[in-house]
Design an enzyme around this catalytic site. Structure first.
Site, PDB file in Angstrom:
ATOM      1  N   LEU A 213      33.141 -15.979 -81.549  1.00 53.11           N
ATOM      2  CA  LEU A 213      33.553 -15.476 -80.235  1.00 53.11           C
ATOM      3  C   LEU A 213      35.019 -15.049 -80.180  1.00 53.11           C
ATOM      4  O   LEU A 213      35.431 -14.382 -79.234  1.00 53.11           O
ATOM      5  CB  LEU A 213      33.299 -16.551 -79.170  1.00 53.11           C
ATOM      6  CG  LEU A 213      31.835 -16.957 -78.994  1.00 53.11           C
ATOM      7  CD1 LEU A 213      31.714 -18.091 -77.992  1.00 53.11           C
ATOM      8  CD2 LEU A 213      30.982 -15.777 -78.579  1.00 53.11           C
ATOM      9  N   HIS A 214      35.811 -15.446 -81.141  1.00 52.37           N
ATOM     10  CA  HIS A 214      37.218 -15.045 -81.248  1.00 52.37           C
ATOM     11  C   HIS A 214      38.003 -15.342 -79.962  1.00 52.37           C
ATOM     12  O   HIS A 214      38.799 -14.518 -79.511  1.00 52.37           O
ATOM     13  CB  HIS A 214      37.350 -13.563 -81.601  1.00 52.37           C
ATOM     14  CG  HIS A 214      36.438 -13.123 -82.697  1.00 52.37           C
ATOM     15  ND1 HIS A 214      36.575 -13.575 -83.981  1.00 52.37           N
ATOM     16  CD2 HIS A 214      35.357 -12.303 -82.694  1.00 52.37           C
ATOM     17  CE1 HIS A 214      35.626 -13.031 -84.731  1.00 52.37           C
ATOM     18  NE2 HIS A 214      34.885 -12.264 -83.976  1.00 52.37           N
ATOM     19  N   CYS A 215      37.761 -16.501 -79.399  1.00 52.80           N
ATOM     20  CA  CYS A 215      38.466 -16.950 -78.181  1.00 52.80           C
ATOM     21  C   CYS A 215      38.247 -16.009 -77.002  1.00 52.80           C
ATOM     22  O   CYS A 215      39.095 -15.905 -76.108  1.00 52.80           O
ATOM     23  CB  CYS A 215      39.961 -17.134 -78.434  1.00 52.80           C
ATOM     24  SG  CYS A 215      40.322 -18.348 -79.709  1.00 52.80           S
ATOM     25  N   ALA A 216      37.129 -15.286 -76.982  1.00 52.21           N
ATOM     26  CA  ALA A 216      36.847 -14.346 -75.893  1.00 52.21           C
ATOM     27  C   ALA A 216      35.385 -14.454 -75.459  1.00 52.21           C
ATOM     28  O   ALA A 216      34.642 -13.475 -75.491  1.00 52.21           O
ATOM     29  CB  ALA A 216      37.179 -12.931 -76.341  1.00 52.21           C
ATOM     30  N   PRO A 217      34.929 -15.660 -75.048  1.00 54.28           N
ATOM     31  CA  PRO A 217      33.518 -15.808 -74.686  1.00 54.28           C
ATOM     32  C   PRO A 217      33.108 -14.940 -73.499  1.00 54.28           C
ATOM     33  O   PRO A 217      31.977 -14.446 -73.462  1.00 54.28           O
ATOM     34  CB  PRO A 217      33.375 -17.295 -74.370  1.00 54.28           C
ATOM     35  CG  PRO A 217      34.753 -17.769 -74.062  1.00 54.28           C
ATOM     36  CD  PRO A 217      35.664 -16.910 -74.881  1.00 54.28           C
TER      37      PRO A 217
END
Length: 163
Positions: A120-124
């Protein structure tokens, strides 16, 4: 023997002091300091201009590499590349391979010697908006090469052909 003339001291009496001398010395020191500051500022400006030119070249190289990678990955059936080329201003490209979880794809690429991040790369919230469970993220920098973009695209193609 009597002396009928005045004796003079060979030592001169206190000489006349110029009241401007300390002021002139201070002025010369200030002018020299000012000159040094001007030279240092000029050198800093030259360094900044050189760095700006280098940064511009690096950003151009990154954009060329991203455009190449985007084109190669987009041409592979089942690969979805996220983001528009005209909006790309950073050295990151996110993509997915249909039928494969992003973490699985990242692990498969890792097993082939390529280090990419899946998830998710800190972007859910963004992934919820995109309708994905995550993406694989390729980071490109000025140290990257077009050959590395070719290798990544070929490995994604090989993984796709295998599944």
């Amino acid at each position: 023997m009597p002396r009928d003339y005045l004796e003079y001291d060979d030592e001169p009496q206190e000489s006349y002091r110029n009241p401007l001398k300390p002021f002139l010395i201070a002025l010369v020191v200030l002018l020299l300091l000012f000159a040094v500051i001007i030279v240092l500022l000029y050198m800093r400006l030259q360094t900044a201009n050189t760095r700006a030119e280098t940064l511009s070249q690096e950003l151009t190289a990154v954009q060329v590499q991203l455009d190449d990678l985007r084109a190669q990955l987009s041409s592979i059936d089942g690969v979805t590349v996220y983001g528009r080329a005209e909006d790309a201003h950073v050295g990151v490209l996110s993509f997915n391979l249909s039928g494969m979880d992003s973490s699985e794809l990242a692990d498969a690429l890792d097993a082939r010697g390529l280090c990419l991040r899946g998830g998710l790369h800190c972007a859910p919230c963004m992934h919820r908006y995109l309708g994905t469970q995550g993406t694989v993220r390729a980071s490109v920098g000025p140290y990257s090469t077009l050959e590395e973009m070719d290798i990544l695209a070929a490995e994604v193609q090989a993984i796709r052909d295998k599944t």
